[in-house]
Design a protein around this motif. Structure first.
Motif, PDB file in Angstrom:
ATOM      1  N   GLU A 100       0.830  -1.202   0.000  1.00 57.50           N
ATOM      2  CA  GLU A 100       0.000   0.000   0.000  1.00 57.50           C
ATOM      3  C   GLU A 100       0.868   1.257   0.000  1.00 57.50           C
ATOM      4  O   GLU A 100       0.581   2.223  -0.706  1.00 57.50           O
ATOM      5  CB  GLU A 100      -0.915  -0.016   1.226  1.00 57.50           C
ATOM      6  N   ALA A 101       1.944   1.233   0.768  1.00 57.75           N
ATOM      7  CA  ALA A 101       2.856   2.379   0.819  1.00 57.75           C
ATOM      8  C   ALA A 101       3.517   2.608  -0.537  1.00 57.75           C
ATOM      9  O   ALA A 101       3.667   3.747  -0.976  1.00 57.75           O
ATOM     10  CB  ALA A 101       3.908   2.168   1.898  1.00 57.75           C
ATOM     11  N   ASP A 104       1.001   4.159  -2.784  1.00 63.17           N
ATOM     12  CA  ASP A 104       0.846   5.574  -2.424  1.00 63.17           C
ATOM     13  C   ASP A 104       1.985   6.409  -2.988  1.00 63.17           C
ATOM     14  O   ASP A 104       1.768   7.505  -3.505  1.00 63.17           O
ATOM     15  CB  ASP A 104       0.779   5.748  -0.908  1.00 63.17           C
ATOM     16  N   ARG A 105       3.202   5.897  -2.881  1.00 57.69           N
ATOM     17  CA  ARG A 105       4.357   6.631  -3.418  1.00 57.69           C
ATOM     18  C   ARG A 105       4.234   6.816  -4.927  1.00 57.69           C
ATOM     19  O   ARG A 105       4.528   7.883  -5.452  1.00 57.69           O
ATOM     20  CB  ARG A 105       5.656   5.909  -3.077  1.00 57.69           C
ATOM     21  N   ALA A 107       1.508   6.937  -6.638  1.00 55.58           N
ATOM     22  CA  ALA A 107       0.458   7.931  -6.870  1.00 55.58           C
ATOM     23  C   ALA A 107       0.965   9.348  -6.621  1.00 55.58           C
ATOM     24  O   ALA A 107       0.656  10.271  -7.385  1.00 55.58           O
ATOM     25  CB  ALA A 107      -0.754   7.641  -5.986  1.00 55.58           C
ATOM     26  N   VAL A 108       1.757   9.525  -5.576  1.00 58.49           N
ATOM     27  CA  VAL A 108       2.304  10.856  -5.273  1.00 58.49           C
ATOM     28  C   VAL A 108       3.266  11.298  -6.373  1.00 58.49           C
ATOM     29  O   VAL A 108       3.207  12.446  -6.836  1.00 58.49           O
ATOM     30  CB  VAL A 108       2.990  10.868  -3.889  1.00 58.49           C
ATOM     31  N   LEU A 162      -4.960  13.060  -5.852  1.00 54.88           N
ATOM     32  CA  LEU A 162      -4.909  11.857  -5.033  1.00 54.88           C
ATOM     33  C   LEU A 162      -6.288  11.443  -4.535  1.00 54.88           C
ATOM     34  O   LEU A 162      -6.551  10.252  -4.370  1.00 54.88           O
ATOM     35  CB  LEU A 162      -3.951  12.052  -3.868  1.00 54.88           C
ATOM     36  N   ARG A 165      -8.044   9.397  -7.064  1.00 56.15           N
ATOM     37  CA  ARG A 165      -7.509   8.034  -7.148  1.00 56.15           C
ATOM     38  C   ARG A 165      -8.196   7.114  -6.156  1.00 56.15           C
ATOM     39  O   ARG A 165      -8.308   5.921  -6.381  1.00 56.15           O
ATOM     40  CB  ARG A 165      -6.006   8.111  -6.867  1.00 56.15           C
ATOM     41  N   ALA A 166      -8.610   7.663  -5.006  1.00 65.39           N
ATOM     42  CA  ALA A 166      -9.152   6.821  -3.925  1.00 65.39           C
ATOM     43  C   ALA A 166     -10.503   6.250  -4.221  1.00 65.39           C
ATOM     44  O   ALA A 166     -11.239   6.557  -5.034  1.00 65.39           O
ATOM     45  CB  ALA A 166      -9.206   7.626  -2.633  1.00 65.39           C
TER      46      ALA A 166
END
Length: 166
Positions: A100-101, A104-105, A107-108, A162, A165-166
């Motif tokens: 998940e991390a 997230d990275r 996506a950022v 972001l 994206r969720a």
């Protein structure tokens, strides 16, 4: 030697409870971590007792700053080595958290690529490199207000990106 004992007893008696309460807030109720942070903070106060004063208005902010930095360091350590913070048999949830991390990275990074070069540079300098706004302004040759504005609009754009994206 008696002065050292008096100093630490005074610090312990007058500041430990308030410091522990604040650190528990910062550690989201992790009692063991909070105790460790408070203990390390008091140890650092003791080693620097010659340059510190027992006046609460001066000492307490110093104690809070040291404790806050220790909490941040602990969170960073856990983020870098998540397997070390869990016991045996808990590797699967950490792997899921790690995946998940990573997502997230990605996506950022993707959201940052959509920013203009000027906005991306400000975000990188302030958030990734931890540089003060004043330094970034001098380096870029723009007023500090411009750096703040670029930062605001960049973060707003990234937040929208972001959230989509969720």
């Amino acid at each position: 030697m008696r002065e050292a004992e008096d100093f630490i007893q005074d610090v312990h008696a007058h500041h430990r409870a308030a410091l522990l309460w604040r650190v528990r807030q910062w550690t989201a109720g992790d009692a063991q971590l909070a105790e460790d942070v408070v203990q390390e903070t008091l140890m650092r106060a003791w080693t620097r007792r010659g340059s510190l004063t027992c006046v609460a208005e001066e000492l307490r902010p110093w104690l809070y700053t040291v404790a806050r930095n220790l909490v941040i360091d602990a969170h960073r350590r856990r983020a870098v080595r998540p397997y070390e913070s869990l016991g045996d048999g808990d590797e699967e949830p950490v792997a899921a958290c790690h995946a998940e991390a990573v997502a997230d990275r990605v996506a950022v990074v993707s959201a940052m690529r959509r920013l203009s070069v000027a906005h991306r540079r400000v975000v990188e300098q302030v958030y990734l490199w931890g540089r003060p706004i004043g330094e970034v302004a001098v380096e870029l040759g723009v007023p500090a207000g411009t750096v703040k504005s670029r930062l605001h609009y960049a973060m707003r754009t990234m937040r929208r990106e972001l959230q989509g994206r969720a």
